[in-house]
Write a protein that holds these residues in place. Structure first.
Motif, PDB file in Angstrom:
ATOM      1  N   TYR B 255       0.836  -1.196   0.000  1.00 22.95           N
ATOM      2  CA  TYR B 255       0.000   0.000   0.000  1.00 22.95           C
ATOM      3  C   TYR B 255       0.875   1.252   0.000  1.00 22.95           C
ATOM      4  O   TYR B 255       1.115   1.867   1.028  1.00 22.95           O
ATOM      5  CB  TYR B 255      -0.951  -0.011   1.198  1.00 22.95           C
ATOM      6  N   HIS B 256       1.322   1.587  -1.170  1.00 26.34           N
ATOM      7  CA  HIS B 256       2.140   2.779  -1.357  1.00 26.34           C
ATOM      8  C   HIS B 256       1.235   3.921  -1.798  1.00 26.34           C
ATOM      9  O   HIS B 256       0.509   3.772  -2.778  1.00 26.34           O
ATOM     10  CB  HIS B 256       3.176   2.539  -2.459  1.00 26.34           C
ATOM     11  N   LYS B 259       1.537  10.954   0.895  1.00 21.22           N
ATOM     12  CA  LYS B 259       1.259  11.181   2.312  1.00 21.22           C
ATOM     13  C   LYS B 259      -0.151  11.684   2.572  1.00 21.22           C
ATOM     14  O   LYS B 259      -0.812  11.250   3.515  1.00 21.22           O
ATOM     15  CB  LYS B 259       2.285  12.171   2.866  1.00 21.22           C
ATOM     16  N   ARG B 262      -2.765   9.098   3.103  1.00 19.68           N
ATOM     17  CA  ARG B 262      -2.610   8.067   4.127  1.00 19.68           C
ATOM     18  C   ARG B 262      -3.412   8.354   5.383  1.00 19.68           C
ATOM     19  O   ARG B 262      -3.551   7.482   6.231  1.00 19.68           O
ATOM     20  CB  ARG B 262      -1.126   7.962   4.535  1.00 19.68           C
ATOM     21  N   THR B 263      -3.866   9.556   5.519  1.00 21.39           N
ATOM     22  CA  THR B 263      -4.441   9.949   6.811  1.00 21.39           C
ATOM     23  C   THR B 263      -5.887  10.401   6.683  1.00 21.39           C
ATOM     24  O   THR B 263      -6.355  11.235   7.440  1.00 21.39           O
ATOM     25  CB  THR B 263      -3.591  11.081   7.421  1.00 21.39           C
ATOM     26  N   LYS B 319      -4.965   0.492  10.956  1.00 19.23           N
ATOM     27  CA  LYS B 319      -4.198   1.417  10.121  1.00 19.23           C
ATOM     28  C   LYS B 319      -3.929   0.819   8.740  1.00 19.23           C
ATOM     29  O   LYS B 319      -3.842   1.533   7.745  1.00 19.23           O
ATOM     30  CB  LYS B 319      -2.882   1.784  10.804  1.00 19.23           C
ATOM     31  N   LEU B 323      -4.861   2.608   5.203  1.00 21.23           N
ATOM     32  CA  LEU B 323      -4.010   2.748   4.018  1.00 21.23           C
ATOM     33  C   LEU B 323      -4.721   2.228   2.776  1.00 21.23           C
ATOM     34  O   LEU B 323      -4.695   2.854   1.712  1.00 21.23           O
ATOM     35  CB  LEU B 323      -2.712   1.955   4.216  1.00 21.23           C
ATOM     36  N   GLY B 326      -7.243   4.545   1.568  1.00 20.74           N
ATOM     37  CA  GLY B 326      -6.572   5.637   0.854  1.00 20.74           C
ATOM     38  C   GLY B 326      -6.176   5.233  -0.552  1.00 20.74           C
ATOM     39  O   GLY B 326      -6.272   6.037  -1.491  1.00 20.74           O
ATOM     40  N   TRP B 394       4.391   3.380   6.653  1.00 14.18           N
ATOM     41  CA  TRP B 394       3.552   2.675   5.686  1.00 14.18           C
ATOM     42  C   TRP B 394       3.092   3.654   4.609  1.00 14.18           C
ATOM     43  O   TRP B 394       2.585   4.742   4.914  1.00 14.18           O
ATOM     44  CB  TRP B 394       2.329   2.065   6.367  1.00 14.18           C
ATOM     45  N   GLY B 395       3.260   3.238   3.387  1.00 13.62           N
ATOM     46  CA  GLY B 395       2.928   4.107   2.256  1.00 13.62           C
ATOM     47  C   GLY B 395       4.155   4.649   1.575  1.00 13.62           C
ATOM     48  O   GLY B 395       4.107   4.994   0.401  1.00 13.62           O
TER      49      GLY B 395
END
Lengths: 325, 616
Positions: B255-256, B259, B262-263, B319, B323, B326, B394-395
């Protein structure tokens, strides 16, 4: 000037540069001290310092005595606890200084020495975050903690119960109330990933001093002093970090019976390296020194610091006990 | 058909070269060409509408329940807008993993015939060298882009290929005029890092050339979209329609994602997978995706009840889902960019969108399979390239996170199991079709039995082309799919009758669906290494094995299975990725909510009037 008179002046200098000041001013807390942790955590910091120079390391005025040498070996031990107040992170701490300080001034071939040892004035600290993430009331909160741009309000109060001998100027106790209000700032730069965390941290603060009405029989007053500490910190591995430290002090003009000394305007640079030994134990090592100190009357101050902070939280400790069963 | 051919030929009539090529193509495609010939003569009518563009949006491992229009809390407004402008399907089947699905999508031919009888990565010893098990699209099949290109379409591909890396196997060799493609099955979204020491770099092609590096500031989903828009823009003046195969890498792990993506759901999934699954099913029922009495599949027996987990555990596992959400939202965002672009150039209304996942959501731990053994070569490789795995990282590049079986079950709500398996959770997918061929009410639902191999006949119909019997002098295998054109036009409710069947085999697992019934054989412990029978209309979660109650149906479907095996040269593998799974998972036990009571009984509170302090 006659040698005796010069010696008296030197002693007066010692008086002025003596323990007019709480040692915590110079016992600058290491970088990352104001990062937040899980509410209801406990910490015991122990900070060892060895300080030398041509000014009293305990003196906020840092009046230079060209031919003087001051040495101090001290430890600050304390206890800190975190909790939440209206969803904001709070830390209360008490720090007790202890150790030994000595001074030696040679004027016209004659040397004056003084020393003091024992316990200094305990200091109570209250710090509350006002801008930044909410208090870490749960472990998930702690997992998600990132300071981003955090600002705290800080209040320190020195309680004048430390060892004090009114017959000499060099003391660990101050015989007066003093304190500090400040605003620790932590500014996260980049990702909050252990091993790559970077912060820029500032501690602007103002020290305020009461009156010592029995300072070798005289009255000592000190103007407010502004302090600005700065740290650029960076992880180099998950457990290892370092910081570039700066400190600037200005103001703090001391007066004895109305005779004014010189105000401070001093700047120092240093570095700190920190290592997390395990989940409970962190250590730091640091060195700080004044700059532009090659001239004979320039301020010269060198400080070596080693700190150990042991922290714990009952849930974490319980989990570890179960893990080890 | 005639109308469509007339549209297509009108579109290319101004280009002599294309016309000649089309005529050549038509010359070898039999009846289709015969029908087309008179139409070509009539292409001078400038008022005839142009053939529609076709865009296939394929989400890699995108789950049945991951779009808002299928009951998800994940925000997918752009994909949902396609759903509201078109039709959603509830009985659409793919295969259980990536390359077999893609191979069928692009050829319309069973995967045991087109070369992906097994995934290249898992070809069994007894399958090596057999026709149909090449591990890439073999040269005995023709692809959708090859035929659409012949029919006058521009053919573009961006994204993941996963059907061969040799020069004769890459997108440019299989019909795509322009492409920007990841040839591997997965890899970093940020760079060319791949998963094993033996194959450390992902391989990319652009317009048939192997890339030495990626564009600056590369992020897969964004660059794929940019590239496609660039291809369309470059050719939009020539009035030819285009076929775009947008085979996104997202939301496949790792899961790239940038930023800011991601949130968007911090803490939202701390409540755990059961609660999210229940919420999605409730929404699905409200939307009409699933009938009111639908039960959730049992939670996999080795997945814990989140209620019993510590908040910190739920936060970390949650989390992962944050991700993933996202990833899906980022995919939706870039799809929105494409939609906006098409609207801006006036092509949106003449574009058919087909949106789907390629298989069930991923619940297997691929990274652990590759790098999970300390001291192994690939473990060391992962330590070097894939160990940026603190949750806060992560990401980022170098992180490798996937959400695990618990969230895969959420993505496949209400079905059982997930990618790689032949339960509904492995093969049933969401499908959205919108665009000018859809005459059904906007936003409507359809329960027809659909299959990914249907795309070949459907798209040929749309383009006014037909499937040739031979190509380059070689007889082509028969299509297994059915065209959706009549269904989309509202003339029928399913491309299949109650007697038509679908069948699957992958990694040794097998299944047949016919009408309401599904016969399934799976390795233990997901299956029982024997045939199980389910009524997937009444029991889409496959909770009740009816094999004992309906032995005649088992026999009937077994005969269908045997026919499928013979017709498609199915060779059951001598080795399987799942062969030792039973030994590596906890013993299978039923999932009985609230069992054991020991873990669920709450503190006893006595009546207030009977409370007292000790007497001493």
């Amino acid at each position: 000037m006659k040698p005796v008179t010069r010696l008296r002046c030197a002693v007066a200098t010692i008086l002025l540069t003596g323990v007019l000041f709480p040692p915590k001013t110079l016992a600058q807390l290491p970088a990352r001290f104001y990062w937040k942790s899980l509410s209801d955590s406990n910490g015991v910091p122990v900070i060892f310092q060895s300080i030398s120079g041509n000014t009293n390391p305990f003196d906020p005025a840092h009046i230079v005595t060209p031919d003087a040498n001051f040495d101090a070996t001290l430890a600050l031990a304390g206890y800190a606890r975190t909790f939440s107040l209206h969803k904001r992170a709070v830390m209360v701490a008490i720090i007790e200084p202890m150790g030994h300080v000595s001074s030696e001034v040679t004027v016209a071939g004659r040397t004056a020495k003084q020393s003091a040892s024992g316990f200094g004035d305990p200091m109570v600290e209250f710090d509350i975050n006002v801008i930044g993430p909410r208090a870490q009331k749960t472990i998930p909160d702690a997992l998600r903690y990132e300071p981003k741009f955090s600002v705290d309000l800080l209040g320190d109060l020195g309680i004048p119960i430390g060892k004090y001998d009114s017959s000499q100027p060099l003391n660990l106790g101050q015989n007066r109330w003093y304190g500090r209000v400040g605003a620790p700032i932590v500014w996260q730069l980049g990702p909050w990933v252990p091993g790559r965390r970077t912060t820029l941290e500032f501690l602007p603060a103002v020290w305020l001093f009461g009156t010592n009405s029995n300072f070798v029989g005289q009255t000592l007053t000190t103007d407010p002093m502004f302090q600005l500490d700065g740290h650029l910190t960076r992880d180099f591995a998950e457990s290892f970090w370092a910081s570039f430290d700066t400190a600037w002090y200005t103001g703090g003009q001391a007066s004895i019976n109305g005779v004014h000394g010189k105000s401070l305007n001093n700047f120092g640079l240093g570095f700190t390296a920190g290592y997390k030994i395990n989940d409970n134990l962190n250590v730091t090592v640091g060195y700080k020194s004044t700059i532009n100190d090659s001239a004979p009357d320039a301020l010269r101050l060198n400080q070596f610091m080693f700190s150990v902070v042991y922290g714990w939280h009952k849930i974490i400790e319980g989990s570890k006990r179960l893990k080890h069963d | 058909m005639r109308t469509m051919i007339r549209r297509s030929t009108r579109a290319i009539s101004s280009e002599p070269d294309n016309l000649i090529r089309l005529l050549k193509t038509l010359g070898i495609i039999g009846m289709g060409a015969a029908l087309a010939a008179p139409a070509i003569a009539g292409t001078s009518n400038g008022d005839a509408p142009r053939r529609p563009n076709i865009v296939i949006i394929l989400g890699d491992d995108l789950g049945f329940a991951d779009m808002g229009s299928y009951g998800s809390e994940i925000k997918t407004p752009n994909l949902d807008s396609l759903a509201m402008n078109g039709v959603r399907f509830t009985n659409f089947y793919t295969h259980a993993s990536s390359s077999p699905t893609r191979a069928m999508l692009l050829t319309g031919v069973d995967t045991h015939v087109n070369g992906l009888g097994n995934m290249d990565e898992w070809t069994a010893p007894n399958q090596r060298g057999l026709p149909g098990y090449e591990g890439y699209l073999n040269n005995r099949v023709v692809t959708v882009p090859q035929l659409l290109k012949d029919a006058g379409y521009h053919t573009y591909m961006v994204g993941k290929w996963h059907m061969g890396k040799a020069p004769t196997q890459i997108p440019a060799a299989r019909g795509f005029e322009r492409d920007f493609s990841l040839l591997d099955g997965a890899g970093s979204y940020w760079d060319m890092t791949n998963f094993t020491a033996a194959s450390p770099k992902s391989v990319f092609t652009e317009d048939g050339r192997y890339l030495t590096r990626l564009p600056k500031n590369y992020y897969a989903t964004e660059v794929y979209t940019d590239k496609l828009i660039g291809y369309i823009e470059a050719n939009r003046g020539d009035s030819k329609p285009f076929f775009a195969y947008v085979a996104h890498q997202a939301p496949h792990d790792p899961y790239h994602l940038p930023k800011q993506w991601r949130t968007r759901h911090v803490g939202e999934y701390d409540k755990g997978w059961d609660a999210v699954r229940q919420a999605r099913l409730k929404k699905q029922v409200e939307l009409g995706i699933m009938p009111a009495n639908t039960q959730l599949a049992e939670r996999m027996w080795f997945v814990p009840d989140p209620v019993l987990l510590a908040p910190a555990t739920r936060a970390v596992l949650g989390k992962k889902m944050e991700l993933y959400a996202g990833m899906v939202e980022n995919l939706d965002y870039h799809t929105g960019r494409l939609i906006e672009y098409l609207k801006k150039i006036g092509e949106y209304d003449n574009t058919i969108f087909i949106v789907s996942g390629d298989n069930g959501a991923e619940g297997n731990d691929l990274f652990a399979m590759i790098a999970g053994t300390p001291g192994s070569r690939d473990f060391l490789f992962a330590a070097s390239k894939w160990s940026n795995n603190h949750p806060n990282a992560w990401g980022e590049p170098g992180s490798c996170v996937a959400y695990g079986p618990m969230w895969a079950q959420v993505s496949m709500t209400p079905f059982s199991q997930y990618k790689g398996w032949l339960a509904e959770g492995g093969i049933r997918n969401a499908l959205i079709v919108s665009g000018p061929v859809v005459k059904r009410p906007k936003g409507s639902l359809n329960n027809g039995l659909m299959h990914v191999a249907d795309l070949m006949p459907t798209l040929l119909d749309v383009a006014g082309a037909s499937y040739p019997k031979t190509r380059d002098g070689q007889e082509l295998p028969a299509l297994i799919g059915k065209s959706w054109v009549s269904l989309l036009a509202g003339k029928e409710d399913s491309p299949r009758t109650e007697h038509d069947s679908l069948a699957w085999e992958l990694f040794g697992n097998r299944a047949v669906r016919q009408g309401e019934w599904k016969l399934r054989w799976e390795y233990k412990p997901f299956g029982n290494a024997d045939w199980e029978l389910f009524n997937v209309v009444a029991d889409p979660a496959e909770r009740k094995n009816l094999a004992v109650e309906h032995p005649e149906k088992v026999q009937e479907l077994l005969a269908t299975w045997d026919s499928y095996v013979r017709a498609n040269n199915v060779v059951l593998p001598s080795r399987s990725v799942f062969e030792a799974l039973e030994k590596n998972l906890p013993q299978r036990v039923p999932d009985d909510p609230g069992y054991p009571p020991l873990n669920y009984k709450r503190q006893f509170v006595p009546p207030k009037d009977m409370i007292a302090a000790p007497k001493n």
